[in-house]
Design an enzyme around this catalytic site. Structure first.
Site, PDB file in Angstrom:
ATOM      1  N   TRP A 109      -8.132   5.249   7.624  1.00  0.00           N
ATOM      2  CA  TRP A 109      -8.547   4.049   6.893  1.00  0.00           C
ATOM      3  C   TRP A 109      -8.192   2.786   7.662  1.00  0.00           C
ATOM      4  O   TRP A 109      -8.982   1.843   7.727  1.00  0.00           O
ATOM      5  CB  TRP A 109      -7.940   4.029   5.490  1.00  0.00           C
ATOM      6  CG  TRP A 109      -8.386   5.204   4.674  1.00  0.00           C
ATOM      7  CD1 TRP A 109      -7.611   6.203   4.164  1.00  0.00           C
ATOM      8  CD2 TRP A 109      -9.738   5.521   4.270  1.00  0.00           C
ATOM      9  NE1 TRP A 109      -8.385   7.110   3.482  1.00  0.00           N
ATOM     10  CE2 TRP A 109      -9.685   6.717   3.534  1.00  0.00           C
ATOM     11  CE3 TRP A 109     -10.977   4.911   4.478  1.00  0.00           C
ATOM     12  CZ2 TRP A 109     -10.824   7.319   2.996  1.00  0.00           C
ATOM     13  CZ3 TRP A 109     -12.118   5.493   3.946  1.00  0.00           C
ATOM     14  CH2 TRP A 109     -12.036   6.681   3.214  1.00  0.00           C
ATOM     15  N   ASP A 176      -3.703  -2.517   2.260  1.00  0.00           N
ATOM     16  CA  ASP A 176      -4.545  -1.526   1.581  1.00  0.00           C
ATOM     17  C   ASP A 176      -3.622  -0.586   0.799  1.00  0.00           C
ATOM     18  O   ASP A 176      -2.939   0.248   1.383  1.00  0.00           O
ATOM     19  CB  ASP A 176      -5.348  -0.753   2.642  1.00  0.00           C
ATOM     20  CG  ASP A 176      -6.245   0.326   2.038  1.00  0.00           C
ATOM     21  OD1 ASP A 176      -6.189   0.530   0.804  1.00  0.00           O
ATOM     22  OD2 ASP A 176      -6.992   0.960   2.809  1.00  0.00           O
ATOM     23  N   LYS A 200      -8.071   6.344  -6.779  1.00  0.00           N
ATOM     24  CA  LYS A 200      -6.940   7.200  -6.405  1.00  0.00           C
ATOM     25  C   LYS A 200      -5.847   7.138  -7.478  1.00  0.00           C
ATOM     26  O   LYS A 200      -5.443   8.147  -8.008  1.00  0.00           O
ATOM     27  CB  LYS A 200      -6.364   6.771  -5.049  1.00  0.00           C
ATOM     28  CG  LYS A 200      -7.379   6.593  -3.930  1.00  0.00           C
ATOM     29  CD  LYS A 200      -7.844   7.897  -3.346  1.00  0.00           C
ATOM     30  CE  LYS A 200      -8.990   7.822  -2.363  1.00  0.00           C
ATOM     31  NZ  LYS A 200      -9.026   6.771  -1.377  1.00  0.00           N
TER      32      LYS A 200
HETATM   33  C1  PLP Z   1      -9.892   6.220  -0.280  1.00  0.00           C
HETATM   34  C2  PLP Z   1      -9.316   5.146   0.540  1.00  0.00           C
HETATM   35  C3  PLP Z   1     -10.093   4.095   1.045  1.00  0.00           C
HETATM   36  C4  PLP Z   1     -11.608   4.024   0.833  1.00  0.00           C
HETATM   37  O1  PLP Z   1     -11.880   3.676  -0.467  1.00  0.00           O
HETATM   38  P1  PLP Z   1     -13.397   3.450  -0.957  1.00  0.00           P
HETATM   39  O2  PLP Z   1     -13.184   2.859  -2.303  1.00  0.00           O
HETATM   40  O3  PLP Z   1     -14.048   4.790  -0.978  1.00  0.00           O
HETATM   41  O4  PLP Z   1     -14.064   2.516  -0.018  1.00  0.00           O
HETATM   42  C5  PLP Z   1      -9.483   3.111   1.775  1.00  0.00           C
HETATM   43  N1  PLP Z   1      -8.166   3.147   2.005  1.00  0.00           N
HETATM   44  C6  PLP Z   1      -7.371   4.133   1.558  1.00  0.00           C
HETATM   45  C7  PLP Z   1      -5.919   4.114   1.837  1.00  0.00           C
HETATM   46  C8  PLP Z   1      -7.929   5.170   0.804  1.00  0.00           C
HETATM   47  O5  PLP Z   1      -7.155   6.159   0.347  1.00  0.00           O
END
Ligand code: PLP
Length: 364
Positions: A109, A176, A200
């Site tokens: 990511w 993030d 998540k």
């Molecule tokens: C799943 C995830 C993403 C991507 O998320 P989307 O909503 O599918 O764009 C980005 N960063 C992390 C740490 C993730 O676990």
């Protein structure tokens, strides 16, 4: 007949995302699809401008502030486009072409975030754990004082590592937190921006929580398309256009649940206990190895492998039989990944650990 009954039984959901939500939240969310707040309308068919729905967004914002201890310097948004859109939106809104943002490369990511940021300014990748297949979180780096921001990924969902310390710097973090938002207390003052795809640890897919400190805004020279400008959404309270109404509602319900559990501090204690249970088994059981460096182990996504590849498929079969789903590891790590987000009950972790013990007795 018997197998039909087994299939219908509620599973132990170890999926990495979209992921487990509290049972009480699912129940209330289902009810709102038929009849929201007893008003005789489904939440799916009502105006986002109606008083009943506006109250949902307001409560979601309020709960976010309360749970994370955000003061009035922070704006809370619920946007669309996933966490992936924040990879470019953050750089587009914060970074001028001649300025530099720092990134730490801790997995798939962050690699994507780096790629997007390069479209808008200078990117200084301070450290990367790519050479060790992202099995650890880099620690030996210094952050140049003139960096616009430092981008971190607090939890690396795929590789099972987590930021358990924070670099010493006055440079604001852009973080993030898609897979560990609300899982533990954070020193929020250090963050200029936090973003998290809901699916998540917060709610269903379809919305992204974005938290921005006001002093991060209004500093770029470029013209930003209206929908991609944070200020657009701030001015309209996430209602510039039709928001993802139902996902925001379910996030709000999850935050109500979180608050009732005692908030993020109580959640952190529970998460530590769950993670300790499974990591202790990984360390004690000769059939399994932890995939991540011990000091960087994630409390959310537990990655583990087997020295004997031939046993991987039989163990997954055992998990499936027992109703433990989503345990197969991401292809870039192999083996197994047990995602044990906030909503994962202790009993499900005990169930999985019991399977690991049984499997070792039969195959050890
Ligand atoms: C799943 C995830 C993403 C991507 O998320 P989307 O909503 O599918 O764009 C980005 N960063 C992390 C740490 C993730 O676990």
């Amino acid at each position: 007949m018997a197998s039909l009954l087994v299939d219908k039984k509620k599973k132990h959901n170890f999926s990495a995302g979209p992921a487990i939500l509290p049972a009480s939240v699912l129940k209330e969310a289902a009810q709102a699809v038929e009849n929201f707040n007893g008003i005789g309308l489904s939440i799916l068919e009502m105006s986002h401008r109606s008083a009943d729905y506006v109250a949902v967004v307001e409560e979601a914002v309020q709960l976010t502030k309360e749970l994370l201890g955000l003061d009035d310097n922070y704006e809370v948004l619920f946007l669309t486009g996933g966490a992936s859109s924040q990879f470019f939106m953050a750089a587009m809104n914060f970074l001028n072409e001649d300025e530099t943002a720092c990134y730490v490369d801790t997995g798939a990511w962050s690699t994507k975030a780096i790629k997007e940021a390069k479209l808008f300014g200078n990117v200084n990748v301070l450290a990367s754990s790519k050479d060790s297949n992202f099995s650890n979180v880099p620690k030996n780096y210094t952050v140049p004082a003139d960096a616009k921001y430092l981008h971190l990924t607090s939890n690396n969902t795929i590789f099972g590592t987590q930021q358990h310390w924070w670099p010493e710097t006055d440079v604001p973090f852009v973080c993030d937190m898609s897979s560990d938002i609300f899982s533990r207390p954070i020193d929020v003052k250090r963050f200029g921006m936090i973003y998290a795809g809901a699916q998540k640890n917060l709610g269903p897919a379809g919305t992204t929580l974005v938290i921005i400190r006001k002093d991060m805004l209004g500093k770029v020279a470029r013209t930003i398309p209206t929908m991609l400008d944070y200020n657009t959404h701030i001015k309209k309270g996430s209602m510039f256009n039709t928001p993802p109404a139902y996902p925001i509602y379910v996030c709000m319900l999850t935050m109500r649940w979180l608050k009732a559990q005692g908030g993020v501090a109580a959640m952190a204690k529970h998460n530590e206990k769950k993670a300790a249970l499974i990591y202790n088994e990984i360390d004690a059981n000769p059939l399994f190895n932890g995939a991540a460096a011990k000091e960087d182990r994630s409390l959310m996504n537990v990655t583990f492998t087997m020295p004997n590849d031939d046993l991987v498929a039989p163990f997954l079969d055992l998990c499936t039989e027992a109703g433990c789903v989503g345990v197969k590891g991401h292809r870039s790590v192999g083996g197994f990944r047990a995602s044990i987000y906030n909503a994962m009950p202790m009993e499900s972790v005990q169930m999985l650990v019991g399977l690991m013990q049984d499997f070792a007795k039969k195959n050890g």
